[in-house]
Design a protein around this motif. Structure first.
Motif, PDB file in Angstrom:
ATOM      1  N   LYS A   6       0.845  -1.175   0.000  1.00  0.00           N
ATOM      2  CA  LYS A   6       0.000   0.000   0.000  1.00  0.00           C
ATOM      3  C   LYS A   6       0.893   1.241   0.000  1.00  0.00           C
ATOM      4  N   SER A   7       0.357   2.321  -0.529  1.00  0.00           N
ATOM      5  CA  SER A   7       1.088   3.577  -0.579  1.00  0.00           C
ATOM      6  C   SER A   7       1.538   4.014   0.811  1.00  0.00           C
ATOM      7  N   SER A   8       0.674   3.854   1.796  1.00  0.00           N
ATOM      8  CA  SER A   8       1.024   4.276   3.162  1.00  0.00           C
ATOM      9  C   SER A   8       2.211   3.485   3.708  1.00  0.00           C
ATOM     10  N   ALA A  37       8.327  11.447  -6.726  1.00  0.00           N
ATOM     11  CA  ALA A  37       7.307  11.287  -7.771  1.00  0.00           C
ATOM     12  C   ALA A  37       6.810   9.846  -7.826  1.00  0.00           C
ATOM     13  N   PHE A  38       7.743   8.881  -7.705  1.00  0.00           N
ATOM     14  CA  PHE A  38       7.355   7.468  -7.705  1.00  0.00           C
ATOM     15  C   PHE A  38       6.427   7.162  -6.535  1.00  0.00           C
ATOM     16  N   LEU A  39       6.780   7.635  -5.349  1.00  0.00           N
ATOM     17  CA  LEU A  39       5.953   7.376  -4.176  1.00  0.00           C
ATOM     18  C   LEU A  39       4.576   8.012  -4.319  1.00  0.00           C
ATOM     19  N   LYS A  40       4.508   9.198  -4.896  1.00  0.00           N
ATOM     20  CA  LYS A  40       3.213   9.851  -5.105  1.00  0.00           C
ATOM     21  C   LYS A  40       2.357   9.070  -6.095  1.00  0.00           C
ATOM     22  N   ARG A  41       2.995   8.515  -7.142  1.00  0.00           N
ATOM     23  CA  ARG A  41       2.246   7.728  -8.138  1.00  0.00           C
ATOM     24  C   ARG A  41       1.675   6.446  -7.555  1.00  0.00           C
ATOM     25  N   THR A  42       2.328   5.876  -6.535  1.00  0.00           N
ATOM     26  CA  THR A  42       1.832   4.624  -5.961  1.00  0.00           C
ATOM     27  C   THR A  42       0.487   4.815  -5.293  1.00  0.00           C
ATOM     28  N   GLY A  43       0.179   6.043  -4.896  1.00  0.00           N
ATOM     29  CA  GLY A  43      -1.086   6.314  -4.236  1.00  0.00           C
ATOM     30  C   GLY A  43      -2.216   6.668  -5.186  1.00  0.00           C
ATOM     31  N   ASP A  44      -1.914   6.847  -6.477  1.00  0.00           N
ATOM     32  CA  ASP A  44      -2.951   7.201  -7.446  1.00  0.00           C
ATOM     33  C   ASP A  44      -4.028   6.134  -7.505  1.00  0.00           C
ATOM     34  N   GLY A  45      -5.266   6.554  -7.401  1.00  0.00           N
ATOM     35  CA  GLY A  45      -6.391   5.631  -7.502  1.00  0.00           C
ATOM     36  C   GLY A  45      -6.754   4.936  -6.203  1.00  0.00           C
TER      37      GLY A  45
END
Length: 162
Positions: A6-8, A37-45
């Motif tokens: 999970k992103s968190s 940027a990679f970490l931010k993208r993991t939370g998309d959706g």
């Protein structure tokens, strides 16, 4: 083997690695734009789970109707948590000389769900330990308190536009 996190979880791991690198090697990875940027993208959706809040009338109803013999500690935790916009850990770390039975993090974190269960509210599991902070901020906002005062009360960052 592919592992999905999970992103968190990724942000928590990033935070630990960042702290260790700063302490031991004096390397600041917060300045790595591709990693951020990679970490931010993991939370998309992903939908974040937000704790439900207790309304003023629900809090009043619980405090006035729940039996003190059974729910006194829950009432005290509820009052302190709402009044101080406390995190569960902050409630656990309170020190009072005359407390006879120490209360742990899990018990403190369940205060909102115990209150919700007593009041027969739906989705009891959605009343997490964070409910007290969210309820406190919501009660203040509903009373017309300005956002800067609410942020100061809860210990949140105040962005003054600079």
């Amino acid at each position: 083997m592919q592992r999905n996190y999970k992103s968190s979880t990724l942000w928590a791991q990033y935070s630990m690695v960042k702290s260790c690198l700063i302490i031991y090697d004096n390397i600041d990875i917060s300045k790595c734009p591709k990693l951020i940027a990679f970490l931010k993208r993991t939370g998309d959706g992903q939908q974040t789970k937000k704790s439900k809040i207790l309304t003023k009338s629900e809090i009043d109803r619980f405090l006035s109707s729940a039996d003190d013999k059974e729910f006194l500690m829950i009432k005290v935790g509820l009052i302190l948590g709402i009044a101080g916009a406390c995190r569960t850990a902050e409630l656990v770390n309170l020190t009072v000389d005359d407390i006879e039975d120490p209360v742990g993090k899990n018990t403190m974190g369940k205060i909102p769900s115990v209150v919700a269960s007593y009041l027969k509210l739906p989705d009891v599991a959605c009343y997490t330990g964070h409910c007290l902070r969210r309820s406190s901020a919501t009660l203040l906002a509903d009373a017309g308190v300005d956002i800067t005062t609410i942020k100061r009360h809860a210990g949140w960052e105040i962005n003054d536009g600079r």
